[in-house]
Design a protein around this motif. Structure first.
Motif, PDB file in Angstrom:
ATOM      1  N   THR A 161      48.895  35.363  40.078  1.00 51.09           N
ATOM      2  CA  THR A 161      49.628  34.091  40.012  1.00 51.09           C
ATOM      3  C   THR A 161      50.309  33.807  41.345  1.00 51.09           C
ATOM      4  O   THR A 161      50.278  32.673  41.845  1.00 51.09           O
ATOM      5  N   LEU A 162      50.899  34.832  41.942  1.00 49.05           N
ATOM      6  CA  LEU A 162      51.583  34.643  43.232  1.00 49.05           C
ATOM      7  C   LEU A 162      50.578  34.227  44.304  1.00 49.05           C
ATOM      8  O   LEU A 162      50.862  33.383  45.152  1.00 49.05           O
ATOM      9  N   SER A 163      49.372  34.833  44.250  1.00 46.95           N
ATOM     10  CA  SER A 163      48.369  34.505  45.279  1.00 46.95           C
ATOM     11  C   SER A 163      47.849  33.086  45.083  1.00 46.95           C
ATOM     12  O   SER A 163      47.413  32.436  46.026  1.00 46.95           O
ATOM     13  N   VAL A 183      56.431  43.314  40.282  1.00 44.27           N
ATOM     14  CA  VAL A 183      54.977  43.116  40.184  1.00 44.27           C
ATOM     15  C   VAL A 183      54.283  44.435  39.834  1.00 44.27           C
ATOM     16  O   VAL A 183      54.531  45.459  40.475  1.00 44.27           O
ATOM     17  N   GLY A 184      53.400  44.392  38.843  1.00 42.37           N
ATOM     18  CA  GLY A 184      52.612  45.574  38.473  1.00 42.37           C
ATOM     19  C   GLY A 184      51.381  45.672  39.347  1.00 42.37           C
ATOM     20  O   GLY A 184      50.362  45.043  39.075  1.00 42.37           O
ATOM     21  N   LEU A 185      51.471  46.443  40.414  1.00 48.64           N
ATOM     22  CA  LEU A 185      50.321  46.648  41.311  1.00 48.64           C
ATOM     23  C   LEU A 185      49.343  47.643  40.670  1.00 48.64           C
ATOM     24  O   LEU A 185      48.148  47.463  40.713  1.00 48.64           O
ATOM     25  N   GLU A 186      49.873  48.712  40.143  1.00 52.64           N
ATOM     26  CA  GLU A 186      49.156  49.822  39.485  1.00 52.64           C
ATOM     27  C   GLU A 186      48.302  50.610  40.476  1.00 52.64           C
ATOM     28  O   GLU A 186      48.451  51.803  40.617  1.00 52.64           O
ATOM     29  N   SER A 187      47.354  49.936  41.160  1.00 47.55           N
ATOM     30  CA  SER A 187      46.493  50.625  42.128  1.00 47.55           C
ATOM     31  C   SER A 187      46.074  49.643  43.212  1.00 47.55           C
ATOM     32  O   SER A 187      46.106  48.428  43.007  1.00 47.55           O
ATOM     33  N   GLY A 188      45.676  50.197  44.358  1.00 43.83           N
ATOM     34  CA  GLY A 188      45.128  49.359  45.422  1.00 43.83           C
ATOM     35  C   GLY A 188      43.638  49.594  45.572  1.00 43.83           C
ATOM     36  O   GLY A 188      43.034  49.140  46.547  1.00 43.83           O
ATOM     37  N   ASP A 189      43.037  50.304  44.605  1.00 45.08           N
ATOM     38  CA  ASP A 189      41.615  50.636  44.704  1.00 45.08           C
ATOM     39  C   ASP A 189      40.790  49.643  43.879  1.00 45.08           C
ATOM     40  O   ASP A 189      40.977  49.550  42.653  1.00 45.08           O
ATOM     41  N   ASP A 190      39.863  48.936  44.533  1.00 41.74           N
ATOM     42  CA  ASP A 190      39.120  47.873  43.846  1.00 41.74           C
ATOM     43  C   ASP A 190      38.327  48.380  42.650  1.00 41.74           C
ATOM     44  O   ASP A 190      38.317  47.733  41.597  1.00 41.74           O
ATOM     45  N   ALA A 191      37.654  49.538  42.815  1.00 43.96           N
ATOM     46  CA  ALA A 191      36.838  50.051  41.693  1.00 43.96           C
ATOM     47  C   ALA A 191      37.727  50.358  40.491  1.00 43.96           C
ATOM     48  O   ALA A 191      37.377  50.060  39.346  1.00 43.96           O
ATOM     49  N   LEU A 192      38.894  50.920  40.763  1.00 44.01           N
ATOM     50  CA  LEU A 192      39.808  51.267  39.665  1.00 44.01           C
ATOM     51  C   LEU A 192      40.432  50.007  39.053  1.00 44.01           C
ATOM     52  O   LEU A 192      40.561  49.894  37.825  1.00 44.01           O
ATOM     53  N   LEU A 193      40.791  49.039  39.903  1.00 46.33           N
ATOM     54  CA  LEU A 193      41.360  47.782  39.385  1.00 46.33           C
ATOM     55  C   LEU A 193      40.368  47.098  38.442  1.00 46.33           C
ATOM     56  O   LEU A 193      40.745  46.541  37.412  1.00 46.33           O
ATOM     57  N   LYS A 194      39.066  47.195  38.806  1.00 50.37           N
ATOM     58  CA  LYS A 194      38.033  46.594  37.955  1.00 50.37           C
ATOM     59  C   LYS A 194      37.920  47.373  36.643  1.00 50.37           C
ATOM     60  O   LYS A 194      37.879  46.791  35.556  1.00 50.37           O
ATOM     61  N   LYS A 195      37.910  48.692  36.757  1.00 45.40           N
ATOM     62  CA  LYS A 195      37.755  49.533  35.563  1.00 45.40           C
ATOM     63  C   LYS A 195      38.878  49.289  34.554  1.00 45.40           C
ATOM     64  O   LYS A 195      38.644  49.217  33.354  1.00 45.40           O
ATOM     65  N   ILE A 196      40.091  49.173  35.051  1.00 47.49           N
ATOM     66  CA  ILE A 196      41.217  49.010  34.120  1.00 47.49           C
ATOM     67  C   ILE A 196      41.496  47.532  33.795  1.00 47.49           C
ATOM     68  O   ILE A 196      42.474  47.209  33.140  1.00 47.49           O
ATOM     69  N   LYS A 197      40.619  46.645  34.278  1.00 44.25           N
ATOM     70  CA  LYS A 197      40.723  45.198  33.988  1.00 44.25           C
ATOM     71  C   LYS A 197      42.079  44.609  34.380  1.00 44.25           C
ATOM     72  O   LYS A 197      42.739  43.932  33.590  1.00 44.25           O
ATOM     73  N   LYS A 198      42.487  44.901  35.618  1.00 43.90           N
ATOM     74  CA  LYS A 198      43.782  44.381  36.076  1.00 43.90           C
ATOM     75  C   LYS A 198      43.702  42.879  36.372  1.00 43.90           C
ATOM     76  O   LYS A 198      44.728  42.190  36.430  1.00 43.90           O
ATOM     77  N   VAL A 200      42.790  41.444  39.139  1.00 44.78           N
ATOM     78  CA  VAL A 200      43.111  41.106  40.524  1.00 44.78           C
ATOM     79  C   VAL A 200      42.478  42.174  41.426  1.00 44.78           C
ATOM     80  O   VAL A 200      42.317  43.318  40.999  1.00 44.78           O
ATOM     81  N   THR A 201      42.091  41.781  42.626  1.00 44.31           N
ATOM     82  CA  THR A 201      41.529  42.745  43.574  1.00 44.31           C
ATOM     83  C   THR A 201      42.641  43.265  44.500  1.00 44.31           C
ATOM     84  O   THR A 201      43.753  42.725  44.512  1.00 44.31           O
ATOM     85  N   ALA A 202      42.284  44.261  45.299  1.00 43.09           N
ATOM     86  CA  ALA A 202      43.245  44.776  46.291  1.00 43.09           C
ATOM     87  C   ALA A 202      43.670  43.646  47.230  1.00 43.09           C
ATOM     88  O   ALA A 202      44.849  43.508  47.572  1.00 43.09           O
ATOM     89  N   GLU A 203      42.704  42.815  47.616  1.00 41.88           N
ATOM     90  CA  GLU A 203      43.000  41.685  48.505  1.00 41.88           C
ATOM     91  C   GLU A 203      43.961  40.702  47.839  1.00 41.88           C
ATOM     92  O   GLU A 203      44.874  40.169  48.483  1.00 41.88           O
ATOM     93  N   GLY A 204      43.752  40.467  46.543  1.00 39.83           N
ATOM     94  CA  GLY A 204      44.638  39.580  45.772  1.00 39.83           C
ATOM     95  C   GLY A 204      46.057  40.138  45.708  1.00 39.83           C
ATOM     96  O   GLY A 204      47.035  39.392  45.813  1.00 39.83           O
ATOM     97  N   HIS A 205      46.164  41.459  45.531  1.00 43.11           N
ATOM     98  CA  HIS A 205      47.490  42.102  45.535  1.00 43.11           C
ATOM     99  C   HIS A 205      48.180  41.875  46.880  1.00 43.11           C
ATOM    100  O   HIS A 205      49.370  41.547  46.937  1.00 43.11           O
TER     101      HIS A 205
END
Ligand code: SF4
Length: 353
Positions: A161-163, A183-198, A200-205
């Motif tokens: 939303t911020l982006s 803000v819940g970043l959780e991870s900066g790893d794209d593969a993991l962000l996809k796996k956990i259905k966050k 948002v991508t690292a770039e989006g964060h």
């Protein structure tokens, strides 16, 4: 001003707030209901609840009801000869006048907030900035005008939303009186962000975080040690450090993963698709993340899930809300982790689910 004893005190309160907002007895004001995304694989916060945006009129009516409670408490205080001091006796007298407040779970919150100086407020629920900017600005201005004692107003926000908001919109929200974003970043790893259905991508964060900083918010980013499990821990640690270093928020807060029943990640764990890190592996991950972190943030471990013990049997890292000032205390934190690695840590009983 004399309070009207026929006034009804109806207002909503959501369930969740960051721990630091409890420590400061924040006023909890519900701007939206639940989470507009609601798909993160580790989260069970709003799972069965539907997302709804509240109208400015509804929210302002809540602000008015809370202000009326405050006014009547102050009025009672003067009548009891307490010179405006808010005490248990003022609360008892208010409940005598309005017995329905006994069953209102928001009343104690308002009482504690007023008694502690009415200084801070937290806007619920999971992503207030998703509200239309002009409406959000209107509500914030009304809140600040009604309660001039407020020195800090904060909210959860999603990076996505911020982006997506324009910088001018974020600046308008900031200037209307919202000070801090969690803000819940959780991870900066794209593969993991996809796996956990966050969602948002690292770039989006990075984009969302940098924009929030540019707009002048105080920014708290939460990351989740252990989220990558045995399979992805190393990329999780390195890329989380990379993304947080690019944002350089005011606060970085650690919220280690302990899968909650009813979440997808808990199901993956049960069927063997996801393997939790052992305490020693968690510390190796934490060490790698901190080694790669290049920030001027306060790095915090303000949650019981940061349970690790040091070689003396005490807490390895402080649970204080202000944490460790980086880069000055980075080497100190690394020494503390090294020491914890010698302690033979075990997961405490209260974290066994
Ligand atoms: S965005 Fe936040 S509240 Fe919503 S599902 Fe993800 S972790 Fe839960």
């Amino acid at each position: 001003m004399t309070a009207d004893s026929s006034q009804t005190y109806d207002f909503e309160v959501g369930v969740y707030r960051p721990p630091s907002e409890g420590g400061s007895f924040s006023l909890l004001l519900r701007i939206t209901r639940n989470c507009p995304w609601n798909r993160c694989a580790f989260c069970n916060m709003y799972k069965i609840e539907k997302f709804e945006v509240r109208t400015p009129e509804e929210i302002k009516a809540d602000i008015d009801a809370i202000a009326a409670i405050c006014n009547e408490l102050k009025d009672i205080s003067h009548k009891l000869g307490l010179n405006g001091r808010i005490t248990r006796d003022t609360a008892i007298e208010l409940i005598n006048r309005h017995p329905e407040l006994n069953f209102h779970h928001g009343f104690v919150m308002v009482f504690n907030w007023l008694q502690s100086g009415a200084k801070t407020a937290f806007l619920q629920d999971a992503n207030s900035p998703i509200m239309k900017t002009d409406q959000f600005v209107d509500v914030l201005q009304y809140l600040r005008k009604t309660f001039p004692s407020l020195t800090r107003v904060t909210s959860y926000a999603r990076s996505k939303t911020l982006s997506q908001k324009k910088l001018d919109e974020l600046i308008a929200i900031r200037e209307a009186g919202l000070d801090r974003l969690h803000v819940g970043l959780e991870s900066g790893d794209d593969a993991l962000l996809k796996k956990i259905k966050k969602g948002v991508t690292a770039e989006g964060h990075i984009k969302g975080g940098q924009k929030a900083m540019q707009a002048g918010f105080q920014l708290s980013e939460y990351w989740m040690p252990g989220l990558g499990g045995r399979e992805m821990w190393e990329d999780h640690a390195r890329n989380t450090a990379r993304v947080l270093s690019a944002i350089d928020p005011h606060y970085i807060r650690s919220r280690p993963l302990f899968p909650q029943p009813g979440t997808p990640i808990h199901d993956w764990q049960i069927c063997g698709e996801f393997e939790m890190l052992s305490p020693d592996e968690q510390l190796a991950e934490l060490k790698l993340m901190i080694e790669n972190l290049d920030v001027t943030s306060k790095v915090c471990f303000d949650h019981a899930a940061n349970y690790w013990r040091n070689s003396q049997g005490g807490l390895m890292l402080s649970h204080g809300y202000e944490g460790y000032q980086f880069p000055q205390e980075k080497s100190r934190v690394l020494e503390l982790i090294e020491d914890g690695m010698q302690a033979g840590n075990q997961v405490p009983e209260f974290l066994h689910l």
